[in-house]
Design a protein around this motif. Structure first.
Motif, PDB file in Angstrom:
ATOM      1  N   ASP A 283       0.833  -1.208   0.000  1.00 45.10           N
ATOM      2  CA  ASP A 283       0.000   0.000   0.000  1.00 45.10           C
ATOM      3  C   ASP A 283       0.864   1.253   0.000  1.00 45.10           C
ATOM      4  N   GLU A 284       1.940   1.206   0.790  1.00 39.98           N
ATOM      5  CA  GLU A 284       2.847   2.353   0.861  1.00 39.98           C
ATOM      6  C   GLU A 284       3.505   2.609  -0.482  1.00 39.98           C
ATOM      7  N   LEU A 285       3.884   1.550  -1.169  1.00 38.95           N
ATOM      8  CA  LEU A 285       4.495   1.694  -2.503  1.00 38.95           C
ATOM      9  C   LEU A 285       3.493   2.255  -3.507  1.00 38.95           C
ATOM     10  N   THR A 286       2.249   1.802  -3.399  1.00 35.19           N
ATOM     11  CA  THR A 286       1.209   2.313  -4.303  1.00 35.19           C
ATOM     12  C   THR A 286       1.006   3.804  -4.089  1.00 35.19           C
TER      13      THR A 286
ATOM     14  N   GLY B 271       7.917   6.779   4.459  1.00 32.82           N
ATOM     15  CA  GLY B 271       6.764   7.033   5.317  1.00 32.82           C
ATOM     16  C   GLY B 271       6.590   8.483   5.667  1.00 32.82           C
ATOM     17  N   LEU B 272       7.656   9.135   6.177  1.00 31.43           N
ATOM     18  CA  LEU B 272       7.536  10.534   6.593  1.00 31.43           C
ATOM     19  C   LEU B 272       7.448  11.476   5.399  1.00 31.43           C
ATOM     20  N   SER B 273       8.023  11.103   4.254  1.00 37.61           N
ATOM     21  CA  SER B 273       7.872  11.949   3.061  1.00 37.61           C
ATOM     22  C   SER B 273       6.419  11.941   2.599  1.00 37.61           C
ATOM     23  N   ILE B 274       5.736  10.798   2.764  1.00 36.15           N
ATOM     24  CA  ILE B 274       4.305  10.730   2.447  1.00 36.15           C
ATOM     25  C   ILE B 274       3.518  11.610   3.408  1.00 36.15           C
ATOM     26  N   VAL B 275       3.886  11.576   4.689  1.00 34.28           N
ATOM     27  CA  VAL B 275       3.229  12.402   5.686  1.00 34.28           C
ATOM     28  C   VAL B 275       3.335  13.876   5.323  1.00 34.28           C
ATOM     29  N   ARG B 276       4.528  14.330   4.985  1.00 36.69           N
ATOM     30  CA  ARG B 276       4.706  15.739   4.630  1.00 36.69           C
ATOM     31  C   ARG B 276       3.876  16.114   3.405  1.00 36.69           C
ATOM     32  N   LYS B 277       3.870  15.229   2.402  1.00 37.12           N
ATOM     33  CA  LYS B 277       3.117  15.512   1.188  1.00 37.12           C
ATOM     34  C   LYS B 277       1.627  15.683   1.491  1.00 37.12           C
ATOM     35  N   ILE B 278       1.070  14.799   2.306  1.00 40.58           N
ATOM     36  CA  ILE B 278      -0.365  14.876   2.625  1.00 40.58           C
ATOM     37  C   ILE B 278      -0.671  16.144   3.410  1.00 40.58           C
ATOM     38  N   ILE B 279       0.155  16.465   4.399  1.00 39.09           N
ATOM     39  CA  ILE B 279      -0.080  17.668   5.211  1.00 39.09           C
ATOM     40  C   ILE B 279       0.003  18.916   4.336  1.00 39.09           C
ATOM     41  N   GLU B 280       0.993  19.002   3.456  1.00 34.98           N
ATOM     42  CA  GLU B 280       1.130  20.171   2.583  1.00 34.98           C
ATOM     43  C   GLU B 280      -0.039  20.276   1.612  1.00 34.98           C
ATOM     44  N   ASP B 281      -0.536  19.136   1.139  1.00 33.51           N
ATOM     45  CA  ASP B 281      -1.706  19.166   0.256  1.00 33.51           C
ATOM     46  C   ASP B 281      -2.960  19.617   0.982  1.00 33.51           C
ATOM     47  N   HIS B 282      -2.955  19.534   2.311  1.00 35.56           N
ATOM     48  CA  HIS B 282      -4.071  20.046   3.111  1.00 35.56           C
ATOM     49  C   HIS B 282      -3.864  21.513   3.486  1.00 35.56           C
ATOM     50  N   GLY B 283      -2.799  22.136   2.987  1.00 32.10           N
ATOM     51  CA  GLY B 283      -2.542  23.536   3.285  1.00 32.10           C
ATOM     52  C   GLY B 283      -1.856  23.755   4.614  1.00 32.10           C
ATOM     53  N   GLY B 284      -1.272  22.707   5.187  1.00 35.01           N
ATOM     54  CA  GLY B 284      -0.580  22.838   6.459  1.00 35.01           C
ATOM     55  C   GLY B 284       0.915  22.638   6.305  1.00 35.01           C
ATOM     56  N   ARG B 285       1.585  22.464   7.433  1.00 32.65           N
ATOM     57  CA  ARG B 285       3.014  22.165   7.406  1.00 32.65           C
ATOM     58  C   ARG B 285       3.354  21.290   8.602  1.00 32.65           C
ATOM     59  N   ILE B 286       4.508  20.623   8.524  1.00 34.94           N
ATOM     60  CA  ILE B 286       4.912  19.682   9.558  1.00 34.94           C
ATOM     61  C   ILE B 286       6.380  19.877   9.877  1.00 34.94           C
ATOM     62  N   TRP B 287       6.741  19.695  11.142  1.00 35.87           N
ATOM     63  CA  TRP B 287       8.137  19.762  11.560  1.00 35.87           C
ATOM     64  C   TRP B 287       8.314  18.875  12.792  1.00 35.87           C
ATOM     65  N   ALA B 288       9.534  18.712  13.227  1.00 34.87           N
ATOM     66  CA  ALA B 288       9.817  17.812  14.348  1.00 34.87           C
ATOM     67  C   ALA B 288      10.825  18.451  15.280  1.00 34.87           C
ATOM     68  N   THR B 289      10.689  18.138  16.567  1.00 33.34           N
ATOM     69  CA  THR B 289      11.697  18.467  17.569  1.00 33.34           C
ATOM     70  C   THR B 289      12.050  17.168  18.279  1.00 33.34           C
TER      71      THR B 289
END
Length: 497
Positions: free
Chosen positions: A320-323, A456-474
């Motif tokens: 699923d992740e590859l798809t 996995g995390l690159s997919i997370v960033r893509k989805i968040i950015e497509d929702h008009g948001g942003r993501i970061w980590a500490t």
């Protein structure tokens, strides 16, 4: 400067520059030439040099001489019979390429040059000089080219006298021709200089950029994109060169992207090969155990079957992740946006995750600090994928016996901020800026417990950015990691009455 402007300037330069330069050069040259002629011939009006009337020109050359002789005839005609005086006067005339002939009663009294003997028979009779208007001279051509002026007078004893000033024009003609030739040389020099200057200017502004463009084309043809076209200016050629440079940069960028894409695919294939091999090996081993009768009891058989099922699920998640990765790579992620109530949505997500995490000895807590029923616009399935990917990463890198994961939701103005915190091993400061990059892995060992495709995390960033948001980590090593992402609140626009 535009090319049209340059061509206009070139056209005007071709016309005006030679005229101005020739005029200035001829003026300066004539100034010195006329000054020399004035000193030699005693000219009062130097403009006569450019007269089309040859007789007028030569007459002007002897004007000062005739004026001097006329004064002598009025004051003392006896001096014109004095050989010493005539010789002295003739010497001064010789300096101006002239000589003196004096005639009395038809006989030659004095000749200043032996060449004068050849024109004795051509000398006009007494009284002719008074008939010439303004005492202009006459030109004698033929074997001897000379200008002759005649002045008639009476000697003291009543004898008829005629004084001839003969000017040899042959020395003057070369000087006049020399002036003309010098003017011609100046014209030629000015035309050559103008052509050279225009050629240099056009070469610098047109031909040099075209040469650089030709060289750049050859470099690209040979497959070399590591160069630059340094051309400044605002004309069409410079704009063409700058456009070509932008094209080169775009080609280089595309080439580098393709190389990175190929490298990413190799990494992906390597990761997938490793991550598929682990569950397949496990499934194969348990199936062989069942076939060999190792699972002799129903309990053991059930354990083997459940293990095979779990490994198959792992493989299914990986596929699923590859798809999804292939859809991200072509910007074809399917979204089904709708209004989502934050509190209800996260309550459901937490309930689903609690049982699974509890089985792995990980405690999940949820805190909602929003003061009102906040709504966002999002895709429920894709946002669930975001949460699951982050939680899976936390579980994967959990190194504590008692794991803790906290989900907190805070108000952030026009946004909702979600924090997912764990007490895992953390991420080093060196790796933290790159964890959302495709295929980046902080753990180089890639053992079976921390395996994964690295997307996995690159997919997370893509989805968040497509929702008009942003993501970061500490993160802090040995303490844990916090994933932060924000989503914009949904605000209904009031209907204007």
């Amino acid at each position: 400067m535009k090319l049209r402007t340059k061509l206009t300037i070139s056209f005007l330069t071709i016309i005006l520059a030679p005229i101005l330069l020739i005029g200035a050069s001829v003026t300066v040259m004539n100034h010195f030439q006329i000054k020399a002629l004035r000193e030699i011939y005693g000219l009062a009006d130097t403009e006569i040099l450019f007269s089309s009337n040859t007789l007028q020109l030569f007459n002007a050359l002897t004007q000062s001489m005739r004026d001097e002789v006329e004064r002598i005839m009025q004051d003392d005609t006896a001096a014109l019979e004095d050989a010493e005086y005539l010789e002295n006067l003739n010497q001064r005339l010789m300096e101006k390429h002239s000589y003196l002939i004096v005639r009395k009663n038809g006989d030659i009294l004095f000749t200043g040059d032996v060449a004068g003997q050849r024109i004795y028979d051509r000398l006009p009779g007494y009284g002719y000089g008074s008939n010439i208007k303004n005492q202009e001279g006459i030109y004698l051509g033929g074997e001897v080219g000379c200008l002759m002026s005649q002045q008639d007078f009476l000697f003291a004893d009543g004898g008829e006298g005629s004084l001839f000033i003969v000017t040899n024009v042959e020395p003057l003609l070369p000087e006049v021709r020399s002036v003309v030739m010098e003017i011609v040389y100046v014209i030629i020099l000015v035309l050559i200089l103008t052509a050279v200057l225009l050629t240099v200017w056009l070469y610098g502004s047109i031909l040099r950029p075209l040469g650089a463009l030709k060289k750049a084309t050859r470099e690209i043809k040979n497959g070399n994109l590591d160069f630059s076209i340094d051309v400044s200016g605002k004309d069409e050629i410079s704009e063409l060169c700058m456009g070509f440079e932008e094209m080169r940069l775009r080609l280089k960028e595309n080439s580098e992207e393709k190389m990175q894409y190929d490298a990413d695919n190799k990494v992906l294939i390597s990761n997938i090969s490793h991550d598929l091999k682990t569950p397949i090996t496990a499934i194969k081993g348990y199936v062989e155990g069942i076939l060999d009768g190792v699972a002799s009891s129903p309990e053991k058989l059930d354990k083997y079957v459940r293990t095979i099922y779990n490994k198959a699920n792992d493989m299914d998640k990986l596929i699923d992740e590859l798809t999804l990765y292939s859809k991200i790579d072509t910007n074809r992620i399917p979204y089904n946006f709708s209004k989502i109530k934050i509190d209800d949505y996260f309550n459901d997500c937490v309930e689903e995750l609690k049982l699974e995490l509890s089985a792995k000895n990980i405690e999940l807590t949820y805190y909602n600090y929003l003061t009102e029923d906040v709504t966002i616009i999002g895709d429920t399935e894709q946002l669930k994928r975001v949460i699951n990917n982050i939680i899976s990463n936390s579980v994967k890198y959990m190194d504590k016996k008692k794991g803790l994961i906290n989900i907190r939701i805070r108000d952030s103005g026009d946004f909702v901020q979600i924090e997912i915190e764990d007490n895992g091993r953390g991420i080093s400061g060196r790796d933290l800026p790159y964890i959302f990059d495709r295929f980046y892995r902080a753990d180089a060992s890639r053992n079976s417990s921390t395996g994964g495709s690295g997307i996995g995390l690159s997919i997370v960033r893509k989805i968040i950015e497509d929702h008009g948001g942003r993501i970061w980590a500490t993160s802090k090593e040995s303490t844990g990691t916090i994933m932060h992402f924000v989503l914009r609140k949904y605000q209904e626009t009031p209907i204007q009455g």
